[in-house]
Design an enzyme around this catalytic site. Structure first.
Site, PDB file in Angstrom:
ATOM      1  N   THR A 293       0.231  -2.760   8.504  1.00  0.00           N
ATOM      2  CA  THR A 293      -0.755  -1.691   8.356  1.00  0.00           C
ATOM      3  C   THR A 293      -0.169  -0.568   7.508  1.00  0.00           C
ATOM      4  O   THR A 293       1.036  -0.506   7.272  1.00  0.00           O
ATOM      5  CB  THR A 293      -1.147  -1.092   9.708  1.00  0.00           C
ATOM      6  OG1 THR A 293      -0.029  -0.326  10.223  1.00  0.00           O
ATOM      7  CG2 THR A 293      -1.541  -2.149  10.705  1.00  0.00           C
ATOM      8  N   ASP A 294      -1.010   0.334   7.083  1.00  0.00           N
ATOM      9  CA  ASP A 294      -0.521   1.601   6.545  1.00  0.00           C
ATOM     10  C   ASP A 294      -0.197   2.507   7.729  1.00  0.00           C
ATOM     11  O   ASP A 294      -0.602   2.260   8.876  1.00  0.00           O
ATOM     12  CB  ASP A 294      -1.562   2.239   5.627  1.00  0.00           C
ATOM     13  CG  ASP A 294      -0.920   3.128   4.567  1.00  0.00           C
ATOM     14  OD1 ASP A 294       0.208   3.588   4.785  1.00  0.00           O
ATOM     15  OD2 ASP A 294      -1.554   3.362   3.531  1.00  0.00           O
ATOM     16  N   CYS A 295       0.534   3.563   7.448  1.00  0.00           N
ATOM     17  CA  CYS A 295       1.032   4.445   8.503  1.00  0.00           C
ATOM     18  C   CYS A 295      -0.120   5.098   9.270  1.00  0.00           C
ATOM     19  O   CYS A 295      -0.957   5.780   8.677  1.00  0.00           O
ATOM     20  CB  CYS A 295       1.926   5.519   7.876  1.00  0.00           C
ATOM     21  SG  CYS A 295       2.657   6.638   9.065  1.00  0.00           S
TER      22      CYS A 295
END
Length: 770
Positions: A293-295
């Site tokens: 995932t992105d942060c």
């Protein structure tokens, strides 16, 4: 134990190791805490591992660490508190050794770092940003840069990076435009493939190889209004034809890690889209890596998208959709076990994610060679070779937009030159976002570059900042005008800034000196999270240029910025305009090289620059069904995609297609003669576009399908060849399959998307006689 036998396959070793793991150990492999929070630096440069990290390790392990060596205002890691290249490698080794020796199965950590335009650590080379890289139209040179980035990063022991960015820019008001190669999917794909090849090398376990992570999957550059992570309104056919193309090509090139995008497409967050992550990525494309995932993206499912009831629901949706690792969040750590206990996910689903992570760790060689090389890190990071490469990239990324009456190049015999503007001598303003702190004197500004080019002792080069980027104050005008009035030519460096607050203070507009003030000046007007409603110069920059114009001296405007600038007055009144983007640490030298003719500019635009913001979107591949013109203006860009001037001229002639008739699976050779008709050597970007004259769905008027960068001496002619086959002619049909239809195609070859020669190609399916 099979998993320790390096003679066995990665699949076999991962399978054996997975069978030995507890639930907590499995969950641990999908977790990625912030790396910079895992240690504290001691006075002698060594580190102390934090108790929090030790507790996380004891609870089941830590699969990955994000940004252990990242330094910037967000991490609060400075030149004083951060680690030198050698110290960084030693620190990573110490943390890796502790993790291996203090966990039951000795599983190494995967260290992931930001490397968009250089490793975001102290001492690493700062290359130009991707929008500048794209403007080089030179994937071969970019591949060399990615190899250099991999060498620097892997020498410290990190094995993964969260790049390249494969977003296709639709609206340049978006603050992350600087991180992208441009607006065209074919061009983005070409640079994406170069990045994969350069970063990963011949094999992932090589000492100079880095696991690439193309991002943001998918359509992140197409959000409404150019606002970061906003909704995307797009049909599936356009999604496949434009935004997914670069990712498909990256997977075909060997990408083994993918990062999802924050946005949703037609109401479905990319983070939990089984259509994207399973149906397309794994089933259709055969992707055999892991997805991260992105942060903070999982938290957005609960508070943001509001598509999950709570944390447990969010992590269950993610795992079922195909997410394998959470970047720098606490959702997997806090909720995966309870989601498993409640039956929202199965142990097999958890195990599949863990197996994919473990397999990549084996393929990267982490179980067999888990450590960095401090001595090599000290040698290769920020090396002279890499500095030279950074300068070459910056040179090729500079675009000459205007050059009235041969204003450029300037003569080095010039008596005096004035260097004016907020970006003339502000180092961080030319580096872009995702940049680490820099020691004084390491960055060559425009002022530095011009002084170096002229061998100036302080007499010939006159400097004043004149204004800031965002401040309306004109108190610096008097000093700037006084300097300019003494000069024979004026170079004014204006534009934007993605510089975060590095604690450098501000500048004194009267003296140009850096000062620390109580006022929290921020010139940042671009970068992640900094989207704009307009594209004009901010603050007092335009009035400054207008006052300088009144002096009647040759006026050269140098734009240093992360997105296109729309200023009609400057286009009309400046004698010359250079678009330098964020040119990196050697940018000042590269700009001076172009200003004085040591380098003939060869950069070409990869984003169309509109006449006014109201024209957006103005990307060149608009469909024929684009409607009527505006009342105030037409649909045409001020500077079209592919545009860029040179100090010489080129002539295109003799466009030929052989054969002129092919079948849907046939091939044709396209050739054109290009001649340097000027008196200087120069490089030209020869661009190939295809126009499908009639099809079952509406198509763009033209699409880029090939380009070549060539260098020609004065009077030299070169025949440039392209192959046109199914890949150049196909489009995504109503059923989402890629098809080539019978019909007529125009083949367009020229220097940009609006200036070209045209030839006709006919595609006909052979009919078998009855």
């Amino acid at each position: 134990m099979d998993y320790k036998n390096e003679l066995l396959s990665a699949d076999r070793r991962a399978e054996d190791l997975l069978g030995r793991m507890t639930i907590d150990e499995k969950i641990g492999q999908l977790i990625q805490p912030f790396g910079w929070k895992c240690y504290e630096k001691n006075e002698d440069g060594s580190i102390t591992i934090t108790e929090t990290f030790k507790e996380h390790l004891a609870q089941g392990g830590v699969g990955s660490l994000y940004g252990l060596l990242r330094a910037d205002p967000w991490t609060e890691v400075t030149l004083e508190t951060g680690l030198t290249p050698e110290e960084g490698a030693k620190a990573l080794n110490e943390i890796q050794r502790y993790a291996i020796e203090n966990s039951r199965l000795g599983i190494p950590i995967l260290f992931g770092e930001e490397c968009s335009h250089g490793h975001m650590s102290i001492g690493s080379t700062v290359f130009p940003t991707p929008i500048s890289i794209g403007s080089t139209w030179n994937p071969f040179l970019y591949r060399r840069m990615c190899q250099a980035v991999a060498i620097e990063t892997r020498s410290q022991g990190a094995a993964a990076t969260y790049s390249p960015v494969l977003d296709v820019v639709r609206d340049p008001r978006w603050g992350r435009t600087e991180e992208c190669y441009g607006e065209d999917p074919y061009l983005v794909a070409e640079f994406g493939v170069a990045a994969i090849e350069g970063l990963q090398g011949d094999r992932l376990d090589g000492e100079d190889s880095l696991l690439a992570t193309p991002k943001h999957f998918a359509a992140y550059g197409s959000s409404e209004g150019g606002r970061n992570a906003k909704a995307v309104h797009m049909g599936p056919r356009e999604l496949h034809e434009v935004d997914l193309l670069p990712f498909r090509k990256a997977v075909e090139a060997g990408a083994r890690s993918i990062m999802t995008a924050y946005n949703e497409i037609d109401g479905v967050p990319c983070t939990t889209s089984s259509y994207l992550l399973q149906d397309i990525l794994r089933d259709a494309w055969g992707f055999d890596g892991f997805v991260i995932t992105d942060c903070g993206a999982l938290g957005m499912l609960v508070n943001g998208h509001n598509t999950a009831q709570d944390g447990e629901d969010a992590v269950a949706q993610a795992i079922k959709a195909g997410i394998d690792m959470e970047m720098s969040g606490d959702m997997f750590r806090n909720h995966l076990r309870s989601a498993l206990a409640s039956g929202q996910i199965t142990e097999d689903e958890l195990g599949n994610a863990v197996a994919r992570v473990l397999k990549l760790k084996f393929e990267l060689g982490l179980f067999d060679r888990p450590y960095g090389d401090p001595a090599r890190a000290a040698e290769v990071i920020g090396s002279e070779e890499h500095r030279g490469l950074a300068r070459e990239l910056a040179q090729e990324g500079i675009v000459l937009l205007k050059n009235e009456q041969g204003t450029l190049p300037l003569s080095k015999a010039i008596r005096k030159i004035a260097v004016i503007g907020p970006n003339a001598n502000t180092a961080y303003n030319q580096l872009g976002d995702y940049t680490s702190p820099q020691p004084q004197g390491r960055i060559a500004t425009v002022l530095d570059g011009i002084r170096c080019a002229l061998g100036d002792d302080g007499e010939r080069v006159l400097y004043a900042p004149g204004s800031r980027i965002r401040d309306d104050s004109t108190e610096g005008f008097s000093k700037a005008l006084a300097c300019a009035s003494e000069a024979d030519a004026i170079v004014v460096a204006v534009g934007g800034s993605s510089a975060r607050d590095f604690g450098e203070g501000s500048i004194d507009l009267l003296t140009g000196a850096s000062v620390v003030t109580d006022h929290a000046w921020s010139d940042m007007e671009c970068g992640e999270g900094i989207d704009r409603a307009s594209l004009n110069l901010l603050g007092a920059q335009l009035p400054l240029v207008q006052e300088l114009r009144k002096l009647g001296k040759p006026l050269i405007v140098v734009y240093i910025n992360g997105r296109p600038i729309v200023e009609p007055w400057i286009i009309e009144h400046a004698d010359a305009i250079l678009e330098a983007w964020y040119p990196g640490q050697e940018g000042g030298h590269a700009i001076a090289d172009v200003l004085f003719g040591d380098i003939n500019p060869s950069g070409r635009l990869t984003v169309s620059i509109p006449k006014m913001v109201g024209q957006l979107p103005v990307y060149y591949y608009h469909r024929r069904t684009r409607g009527k013109r505006y009342l105030e203006t037409d649909f045409h860009a001020e500077y079209p995609f592919g545009f860029g001037l040179s100090y010489t001229t080129f002539k295109y002639d003799q466009l030929r297609i052989e054969p002129a008739f092919i079948g849907p699976d046939g091939k044709a050779s396209v050739t054109v003669d290009v001649t340097n008709t000027g008196d200087r050597s120069g490089s030209e970007v020869v661009q190939l576009y295809i126009s499908d004259l009639a099809s079952t769905v509406t198509r763009p008027e033209k699409v880029l399908k090939g380009f070549r960068k060539i260098h020609l001496a004065p009077g030299e002619t070169q025949t440039v060849s392209f192959e046109v086959s199914r890949e150049q002619l196909e489009f995504v049909g109503p059923d989402l399959s890629r098809i080539v239809e019978d019909g007529e195609f125009n083949v367009l070859v020229g220097p940009n998307s609006t200036d070209y020669l045209t030839a006709r190609l006919t595609v006909r399916t052979e009919r078998k006689s009855q």
